[in-house]
Design an enzyme around this catalytic site. Sequence first.
Site, PDB file in Angstrom:
ATOM      1  N   SER A  47     -16.438  -7.877  -4.568  1.00 26.30           N
ATOM      2  CA  SER A  47     -17.770  -8.483  -4.675  1.00 26.30           C
ATOM      3  C   SER A  47     -18.464  -8.638  -3.325  1.00 26.30           C
ATOM      4  CB  SER A  47     -17.668  -9.840  -5.368  1.00 26.30           C
ATOM      5  OG  SER A  47     -16.769 -10.659  -4.655  1.00 26.30           O
TER       6      SER A  47
ATOM      7  N   ARG B 142       0.840  -1.208   0.000  1.00 26.86           N
ATOM      8  CA  ARG B 142       0.000   0.000   0.000  1.00 26.86           C
ATOM      9  C   ARG B 142       0.872   1.255   0.000  1.00 26.86           C
ATOM     10  NH1 ARG B 142      -3.562  -3.397   3.226  1.00 26.86           N
ATOM     11  NH2 ARG B 142      -2.425  -2.910   5.130  1.00 26.86           N
TER      12      ARG B 142
ATOM     13  N   CYS C 148      -1.492 -15.019  -3.184  1.00 24.95           N
ATOM     14  CA  CYS C 148      -1.279 -15.390  -1.777  1.00 24.95           C
ATOM     15  C   CYS C 148      -1.485 -16.887  -1.615  1.00 24.95           C
ATOM     16  CB  CYS C 148      -2.159 -14.572  -0.841  1.00 24.95           C
ATOM     17  SG  CYS C 148      -3.906 -14.697  -1.182  1.00 24.95           S
TER      18      CYS C 148
HETATM   19  N1  SAH Z   1      -6.492  -5.668  -1.356  1.00 22.21           N
HETATM   20  C1  SAH Z   1      -7.147  -5.895  -0.084  1.00 22.21           C
HETATM   21  C2  SAH Z   1      -7.245  -7.368   0.282  1.00 22.21           C
HETATM   22  C3  SAH Z   1      -7.955  -8.216  -0.742  1.00 22.21           C
HETATM   23  S1  SAH Z   1      -8.447  -9.779  -0.181  1.00 22.21           S
HETATM   24  C4  SAH Z   1      -6.440  -5.093   1.009  1.00 22.21           C
HETATM   25  O1  SAH Z   1      -5.290  -4.628   0.826  1.00 22.21           O
HETATM   26  O2  SAH Z   1      -7.023  -4.929   2.076  1.00 22.21           O
HETATM   27  C5  SAH Z   1      -9.368 -10.390  -1.508  1.00 22.21           C
HETATM   28  C6  SAH Z   1     -10.714  -9.711  -1.710  1.00 22.21           C
HETATM   29  O3  SAH Z   1     -11.248 -10.205  -2.936  1.00 22.21           O
HETATM   30  C7  SAH Z   1     -11.775  -9.987  -0.667  1.00 22.21           C
HETATM   31  O4  SAH Z   1     -12.215  -8.760  -0.137  1.00 22.21           O
HETATM   32  C8  SAH Z   1     -12.932 -10.671  -1.418  1.00 22.21           C
HETATM   33  O5  SAH Z   1     -14.202 -10.196  -1.002  1.00 22.21           O
HETATM   34  C9  SAH Z   1     -12.672 -10.242  -2.825  1.00 22.21           C
HETATM   35  N2  SAH Z   1     -13.114 -11.147  -3.894  1.00 22.21           N
HETATM   36  C10 SAH Z   1     -12.953 -12.481  -3.976  1.00 22.21           C
HETATM   37  N3  SAH Z   1     -13.356 -12.936  -5.181  1.00 22.21           N
HETATM   38  C11 SAH Z   1     -13.775 -11.849  -5.875  1.00 22.21           C
HETATM   39  C12 SAH Z   1     -14.284 -11.652  -7.185  1.00 22.21           C
HETATM   40  N4  SAH Z   1     -14.435 -12.684  -8.026  1.00 22.21           N
HETATM   41  N5  SAH Z   1     -14.600 -10.401  -7.582  1.00 22.21           N
HETATM   42  C13 SAH Z   1     -14.443  -9.363  -6.731  1.00 22.21           C
HETATM   43  N6  SAH Z   1     -13.948  -9.482  -5.494  1.00 22.21           N
HETATM   44  C14 SAH Z   1     -13.620 -10.706  -5.067  1.00 22.21           C
END
Ligand code: SAH
Length: 369
Positions: free
Chosen positions: A233, A194, A312
């Site tokens: 989502s 970030r 991850c």
């Molecule tokens: N970038 C974020 C962490 C992401 S974790 C941070 O720094 O805080 C992964 C995220 O992907 C979760 O919030 C989950 O809700 C979302 N997610 C999972 N599959 C998805 C999809 N197909 N489309 C959109 N969001 C999705």
Amino acid sequence: MSVRLKHGREKPLLRRHPWVMSGSIDSTKTAVSGDVVAVLNSQGKLLGYGDYDAESQIRVRMHHFTDSVPEEEVWLRARLEDAYAQRETHPLLQRTNAFRWVNAEADGLPGLTVDRYADWVVVKASTPAMQRRTSMIAEVITQRVKPDGIYIRGDAASVAPAEAISIDEHGREYWIDLKSGQKTGFYLDQRDARELFRELAAGTSALDLFAYSGGFAAAALQGGAKSAVAVDSSYDAIELLKRNAAEAEAVGTDVNEFLRQETKNFDLISVDPPPFAKRKRDVDAACRAYKDLNLRTFKRANPGAHILTFTCSHHISAELFRKVIAGAALDAGREVEFLRPLSAPVDHPVSSAHPEGEYLKGLLVRVRS
Ligand code: SAH
């Protein structure tokens, strides 16, 4: 209580690898889940002690490679305090009041994570032995930092704060839902990324894919992005996101759907999906999914754009991930370069004896043309 290994299976333990897999065990004497067991080689020689879990493939998680184990409260306290001391004074953790206090195996506390969120602490115990110890752990935490509260995930008797609480990461305020949020409430493991996103953001149109509560979008806006779009989502995530990155355009939809429909291009993009390969046998399918996702992302990148892309999944190595991203660029018809590898910050150490502890790998990619 002891387990005796099959012939030749002590090698990983001699290198201080902390896991004894069920297939390595020849016989078990009187142990039940949650016990501390002595681990013996096939000749009966003592190798050390660990936590027994009859339900797990990882049957024993070692915490002592010594001839005896101190009293439980003594060694737990020592390791919790040592882990805290390392973070408290670490030069790279001075601009946040939220950090991972205990990173399981890497801090000598297998099966335990402890996260500090400002005046709250969240404990997650993923083995029977650590679950049995949670009140002892809470006691040490209370004495050490006197928090407003300790929330023990998965413990029905433990009370989380009724409202979201806020943390300060590098001057940004993030609201966190400790009770029903993902992970223990926030992706502390993406703090460094970030920061990089913020540094690259001035004057850009930013896109935060898999945004969760808007961590990257908020960093981009702080760094002077012209605009930020954040896609996730999850309805709950979007609610927090609106609070954390109020100026961002929050899009509550599937990322693949979004990328299929979006026609605008962006200068700065984060791609931070959930793990696609949870098991080893999913690796091939996961690689195809990462490739598709990144291919679509490359199509939405302006020439000169920076992309931070992640996996991850434990089972996808940095090297494999790099190949997948190279393939995606080729198929997207883009010329890209890898500027640097990305990984979790210093409060998520990886023990040299336990490479499995590493899960987050990313790449800073620049799209040349
Ligand atoms: N970038 C974020 C962490 C992401 S974790 C941070 O720094 O805080 C992964 C995220 O992907 C979760 O919030 C989950 O809700 C979302 N997610 C999972 N599959 C998805 C999809 N197909 N489309 C959109 N969001 C999705």
